[in-house]
Design a protein around this motif. Structure first.
Motif, PDB file in Angstrom:
ATOM      1  N   ILE A 424     -10.435  55.119  24.891  1.00 40.92           N
ATOM      2  CA  ILE A 424     -11.793  54.659  25.191  1.00 40.92           C
ATOM      3  C   ILE A 424     -12.752  55.085  24.085  1.00 40.92           C
ATOM      4  O   ILE A 424     -13.567  54.290  23.596  1.00 40.92           O
ATOM      5  CB  ILE A 424     -12.254  55.207  26.554  1.00 40.92           C
ATOM      6  N   ILE A 425     -12.666  56.349  23.674  1.00 40.53           N
ATOM      7  CA  ILE A 425     -13.565  56.876  22.639  1.00 40.53           C
ATOM      8  C   ILE A 425     -13.396  56.117  21.322  1.00 40.53           C
ATOM      9  O   ILE A 425     -14.380  55.741  20.669  1.00 40.53           O
ATOM     10  CB  ILE A 425     -13.313  58.387  22.442  1.00 40.53           C
ATOM     11  N   GLU A 426     -12.151  55.865  20.933  1.00 40.62           N
ATOM     12  CA  GLU A 426     -11.909  55.154  19.684  1.00 40.62           C
ATOM     13  C   GLU A 426     -12.387  53.709  19.756  1.00 40.62           C
ATOM     14  O   GLU A 426     -12.933  53.168  18.781  1.00 40.62           O
ATOM     15  CB  GLU A 426     -10.421  55.220  19.329  1.00 40.62           C
ATOM     16  N   THR A 427     -12.194  53.079  20.901  1.00 40.19           N
ATOM     17  CA  THR A 427     -12.661  51.695  21.077  1.00 40.19           C
ATOM     18  C   THR A 427     -14.176  51.632  20.966  1.00 40.19           C
ATOM     19  O   THR A 427     -14.737  50.747  20.304  1.00 40.19           O
ATOM     20  CB  THR A 427     -12.203  51.144  22.434  1.00 40.19           C
ATOM     21  N   GLN A 428     -14.864  52.574  21.605  1.00 40.21           N
ATOM     22  CA  GLN A 428     -16.328  52.595  21.552  1.00 40.21           C
ATOM     23  C   GLN A 428     -16.811  52.843  20.119  1.00 40.21           C
ATOM     24  O   GLN A 428     -17.779  52.221  19.666  1.00 40.21           O
ATOM     25  CB  GLN A 428     -16.884  53.663  22.491  1.00 40.21           C
ATOM     26  N   ALA A 429     -16.180  53.768  19.418  1.00 36.78           N
ATOM     27  CA  ALA A 429     -16.602  54.088  18.055  1.00 36.78           C
ATOM     28  C   ALA A 429     -16.499  52.863  17.140  1.00 36.78           C
ATOM     29  O   ALA A 429     -17.354  52.645  16.271  1.00 36.78           O
ATOM     30  CB  ALA A 429     -15.766  55.236  17.500  1.00 36.78           C
ATOM     31  N   ARG A 430     -15.460  52.051  17.342  1.00 31.49           N
ATOM     32  CA  ARG A 430     -15.294  50.845  16.514  1.00 31.49           C
ATOM     33  C   ARG A 430     -16.385  49.813  16.765  1.00 31.49           C
ATOM     34  O   ARG A 430     -16.593  48.907  15.959  1.00 31.49           O
ATOM     35  CB  ARG A 430     -13.923  50.215  16.776  1.00 31.49           C
ATOM     36  N   HIS A 431     -17.083  49.955  17.901  1.00 34.44           N
ATOM     37  CA  HIS A 431     -18.100  48.970  18.255  1.00 34.44           C
ATOM     38  C   HIS A 431     -19.504  49.573  18.303  1.00 34.44           C
ATOM     39  O   HIS A 431     -20.387  49.058  19.000  1.00 34.44           O
ATOM     40  CB  HIS A 431     -17.749  48.316  19.596  1.00 34.44           C
ATOM     41  N   GLY A 432     -19.710  50.660  17.581  1.00 30.65           N
ATOM     42  CA  GLY A 432     -21.061  51.171  17.412  1.00 30.65           C
ATOM     43  C   GLY A 432     -21.522  52.220  18.387  1.00 30.65           C
ATOM     44  O   GLY A 432     -22.726  52.464  18.501  1.00 30.65           O
ATOM     45  N   ALA A 433     -20.585  52.879  19.091  1.00 30.04           N
ATOM     46  CA  ALA A 433     -20.971  53.929  20.035  1.00 30.04           C
ATOM     47  C   ALA A 433     -20.109  55.179  19.836  1.00 30.04           C
ATOM     48  O   ALA A 433     -19.325  55.560  20.709  1.00 30.04           O
ATOM     49  CB  ALA A 433     -20.849  53.425  21.481  1.00 30.04           C
ATOM     50  N   PRO A 434     -20.246  55.831  18.685  1.00 28.25           N
ATOM     51  CA  PRO A 434     -19.435  57.034  18.421  1.00 28.25           C
ATOM     52  C   PRO A 434     -19.999  58.259  19.136  1.00 28.25           C
ATOM     53  O   PRO A 434     -21.180  58.300  19.478  1.00 28.25           O
ATOM     54  CB  PRO A 434     -19.566  57.192  16.909  1.00 28.25           C
ATOM     55  N   VAL A 435     -19.148  59.249  19.359  1.00 28.84           N
ATOM     56  CA  VAL A 435     -19.580  60.529  19.931  1.00 28.84           C
ATOM     57  C   VAL A 435     -18.944  61.665  19.140  1.00 28.84           C
ATOM     58  O   VAL A 435     -17.948  61.467  18.439  1.00 28.84           O
ATOM     59  CB  VAL A 435     -19.204  60.664  21.426  1.00 28.84           C
ATOM     60  N   GLU A 436     -19.530  62.862  19.267  1.00 25.91           N
ATOM     61  CA  GLU A 436     -19.039  64.034  18.546  1.00 25.91           C
ATOM     62  C   GLU A 436     -18.451  65.089  19.466  1.00 25.91           C
ATOM     63  O   GLU A 436     -17.645  65.915  19.031  1.00 25.91           O
ATOM     64  CB  GLU A 436     -20.185  64.662  17.747  1.00 25.91           C
ATOM     65  N   THR A 437     -18.875  65.103  20.706  1.00 27.99           N
ATOM     66  CA  THR A 437     -18.382  66.082  21.673  1.00 27.99           C
ATOM     67  C   THR A 437     -18.185  65.410  23.023  1.00 27.99           C
ATOM     68  O   THR A 437     -18.675  64.299  23.268  1.00 27.99           O
ATOM     69  CB  THR A 437     -19.357  67.260  21.856  1.00 27.99           C
ATOM     70  N   ILE A 438     -17.478  66.114  23.906  1.00 22.50           N
ATOM     71  CA  ILE A 438     -17.261  65.665  25.284  1.00 22.50           C
ATOM     72  C   ILE A 438     -17.796  66.744  26.217  1.00 22.50           C
ATOM     73  O   ILE A 438     -17.484  67.931  26.040  1.00 22.50           O
ATOM     74  CB  ILE A 438     -15.759  65.443  25.562  1.00 22.50           C
ATOM     75  N   SER A 439     -18.597  66.344  27.193  1.00 20.03           N
ATOM     76  CA  SER A 439     -19.064  67.287  28.207  1.00 20.03           C
ATOM     77  C   SER A 439     -18.408  66.919  29.523  1.00 20.03           C
ATOM     78  O   SER A 439     -18.615  65.825  30.047  1.00 20.03           O
ATOM     79  CB  SER A 439     -20.587  67.233  28.349  1.00 20.03           C
TER      80      SER A 439
END
Length: 536
Positions: A424-439
Motif C-alpha cells: 500500500i505504501i509503495e503504491t501510494q508513493a508512486r502516485h504522489g502520497a509518500p510517507v516517512e514514518t508509520i504511527s
C-alpha cells in the motif's frame, strides 16, 4: 475547576469510553461488549439500541472510575465503525435483515451482502468513483442502500434516516441531524471539496429518490469533525450518561480516522506520517496538501480527517481478525490457547511472547517463520486492488503439529500483514502520497513484536504514541474543539498527543524481508491468476 473531555469509540465488538484532561492525559476507561449477528452470505448485523446503551453505560462508568465531577466534563466526541444504521419515524428500529429481528437495524461495515450492487455501480464508471480509488466497496453505504431498496423495499421506503454509525451516535447525544464530513465523504460519496452530493450519481445507480428528497434522509447539513452540534447533550442523553445537559457534543469521525487524529501529529507534521490503525481490520491514513489519486486506495477525501487537507485511506479488510482466524487453522491451536489462558494472556499475546523467547532479537523473529508464507486476504483485498473476491494464501505447511509450528505460522501471518502494508505504501508513493514514518494504533499493534516486524517488513520506522488509547484520544480531541478548549483540530492534535516509542527497521534483515516480500507478491499474483482462469 479543572476541565475534562470524553472520547467514545464504538468498534466491531465493543463500545469504549475514556476520560481525558485537556492536555490529552488519560484518566480512566470503561468498556461494554456489543453483540454481532453473523450469517452465511457475508451477513453481519447489530442493534443500535444495544450500541447506544453500551455507549451510555461506558461513559457513566468511565467518569465514575476517573473520580471527577460530571459537571467538569466540557466536551464529548464520538467515533465508530462505518456501519449503516436504518431508523424509521419516531426513532423506530427497522430490521435490515429478517423481519423477526426488528432490533437489528445496523448493517455492519464488514457485511458483504451488497457485493453485486457494488459491482453494478462500478460498471457505471461514474465521476464520483474517482474519489474512492476508482472502485466502490461493498463495505461502503451506497451499495448497501441499493441492496436495501432492491431486497427490502418496504424497509427502505419506511426509513426516515440512514446514518453512518458515528452520525447516529451524535444524533442520539445532541438531537442534531448534521453529518460529519468524515463519514459521508469517505463512505457515502459526498464531495466535500465541492460541498455537495452528486444527484446524477444517485439517479444513475438507482437511488434517485434520495436526490429528489434533497438528500434529507442521508444528510442535508454536512460539517467538519469537531464542530459543536445543536445545544450539546440533550436532557435524555445526559441522564443516560450521567453527565450534564448542554455538554458540548462534537461532530465525529470513523474509528480508524479517530486513531489517525490521535497519532499522526504527535511528531509535529501530520503529512509525513502514515496512520496505521491495526485492529480487527486495518486502516491506513495518509495526509497530503494536494489531492493524490491512487488506484485501489480510497480517496482522495477533502477534510475527512485533518481539516483543509486531503486524505487517502487504504488498509486490509482483515488484520487482527486474519491472525485470529489463521491460528485457528493449526493443529496446536487448542493446546496453545489452553497454555495462554493458564498464563492469563490472549492467544496472540502469548504467541508473540513465545516468539520473542525463541528469537535472539526481536527482528530475528523473522527466522522463526522459516518456510511459512501468508497472504492474509481472508476477507478480500481492500487496498491497493479493491478486490473483495481475493482470498488468503498459506504456503509452506508441512506435517508439524507442535506449538512452535503454530508460533511460526503466527509470525508469518504478522509478516504477511507487514508486506501488505508495504505494498500500500509503495503504491501510494508512486502516485504522489509518500510517507516517512508509520504511527500505529489499535490493540493488534500494541505488542513490541508486531511493531518491530512491521518496521522491518516496510522499511520504515514505526512510532507508538504515549497514550495507550489513541482512538479514544482522537475522539476526545473532537470534544476539546467543540468545547472551545482548542480553536481547531489542527491545534489540538499536536498539543494532546506525544510519541512514546519508535521501532526502527533493522538493516541486518533487510534482504530477508526483500525475499519474503517478493514471495508475498508472487503468491498474491498466482492466486489472482488462478481465480481469473477459473472464471474465464
Amino acid at each position: 475547576m479543572a476541565s475534562y473531555l470524553i472520547g467514545v469509540d464504538v468498534g466491531t465488538g465493543s463500545a469504549r469510553a475514556g476520560v481525558f484532561d485537556v492536555a490529552g492525559r488519560l484518566l480512566a476507561t470503561a468498556k461494554r461488549p456489543i453483540t454481532i449477528h453473523r450469517e452465511d452470505g457475508g451477513i453481519a448485523e447489530q442493534s443500535s439500541g444495544e450500541v447506544w446503551k453500551a455507549v451510555c453505560d461506558s461513559v457513566r462508568e468511565s467518569v465514575s472510575h476517573a473520580g471527577i465531577d460530571p459537571a467538569a466534563v466540557v466536551g464529548i466526541g464520538f467515533d465508530a465503525t462505518c456501519s449503516l444504521v436504518v431508523r424509521g419515524p419516531d426513532d423506530e428500529t427497522l430490521p435490515v435483515g429478517a423481519s423477526d429481528h426488528p432490533e437489528r437495524d445496523i448493517i455492519v461495515w464488514m457485511d458483504h451482502r451488497a457485493v453485486e450492487q457494488a459491482e453494478r455501480i462500478n460498471a457505471g464508471e461514474h465521476t464520483v468513483l474517482k474519489y474512492v480509488g476508482g472502485r466502490i466497496s461493498p463495505e461502503m453505504q451506497t451499495p448497501k442502500l441499493l441492496w436495501l431498496s432492491e431486497n427490502r423495499p418496504d424497509i427502505y421506503a419506511r426509513a426516515e434516516h440512514f446514518f453512518d454509525l458515528t452520525d447516529f451516535l451524535t444524533w442520539k447525544a445532541s438531537g442534531a441531524l448534521d453529518r460529519s464530513a468524515c463519514t459521508v465523504t469517505c463512505k457515502w460519496t459526498y464531495l466535500a471539496h465541492e460541498g455537495r452530493w452528486d444527484a446524477e450519481y444517485f439517479t444513475a445507480i438507482g437511488l434517485g429518490d434520495l436526490a429528489e428528497q434533497g438528500f434529507r434522509r442521508i444528510g442535508e447539513s454536512v460539517v467538519h469533525p469537531g464542530t459543536a452540534l445543536g445545544n450539546g447533550l440533550t436532557e435524555e442523553a445526559a441522564k443516560a450518561m450521567g453527565l450534564v445537559a448542554g455538554t458540548a457534543v462534537a461532530a465525529g469521525l470513523i474509528d480508524a480516522h479517530a486513531g489517525g487524529v490521535g497519532t499522526v501529529a504527535a511528531g509535529g507534521d501530520a503529512s509525513r506520517c502514515l496512520g496505521y490503525v491495526f485492529g480487527t481490520s486495518s486502516c491506513t491514513m495518509t495526509t497530503t496538501a494536494e489531492p493524490a489519486f491512487v488506484p485501489g486506495v480510497w480517496g482522495p477525501y477533502y477534510s475527512a480527517m485533518v481539516p483543509g487537507a486531503w486524505l487517502n485511506e487504504g488498509g486490509q479488510s482483515a488484520a487482527g481478525a486474519a491472525i485470529d482466524y489463521l491460528v485457528q487453522l493449526h493443529p496446536a491451536f487448542a493446546e496453545a490457547k489452553a497454555l495462554a489462558e493458564k498464563e492469563g494472556k490472549s492467544l496472540p499475546a502469548w504467541l508473540a511472547d513465545r516468539a520473542l523467547a525463541m528469537a535472539t532479537t526481536v527482528s530475528a523473529a523473522v527466522q522463526i517463520a522459516e518456510n511459512f508464507h501468508v497472504v492474509p486476504e481472508f476477507l478480500g483485498n481492500r487496498a491497493p486492488f479493491a478486490d473483495p473476491h481475493a482470498r488468503a494464501v498459506i504456503a509452506g505447511y508441512g506435517t508439524e503439529t507442535g506449538v512452535d509450528s503454530l508460533v511460526a505460522l503466527y509470525v508469518a501471518g504478522l509478516l504477511g500483514l507487514g508486506y501488505g502494508l508495504r505494498q500500500i505504501i509503495e503504491t501510494q508513493a508512486r502516485h504522489g502520497a509518500p510517507v516517512e514514518t508509520i504511527s500505529v494504533s489499535g490493540g493488534a499493534g500494541a505488542h513490541p513484536l508486531a511493531r518491530q516486524l512491521l518496521a522491518d517488513a516496510t522499511g520504515l520506522p514505526v512510532e507508538l504514541s504515549e497514550c495507550e488509547e489513541p482512538v479514544l484520544l482522537g475522539s476526545a480531541m473532537l470534544g476539546a474543539v467543540a468545547a472551545g478548549a482548542y480553536p481547531d483540530l489542527i491545534s489540538a492534535m499536536p498539543a494532546m498527543s506525544r510519541i512514546a516509542k519508535c521501532s526502527a527497521p533493522d538493516d541486518a534483515f533487510s534482504q530477508v524481508h526483500q525475499s519474503r516480500y517478493e514471495a508475498f507478491l508472487a503468491l498474491q499474483n498466482a492466486a489472482r491468476a488462478i481465480r481469473s482462469a477459473n472464471h474465464s
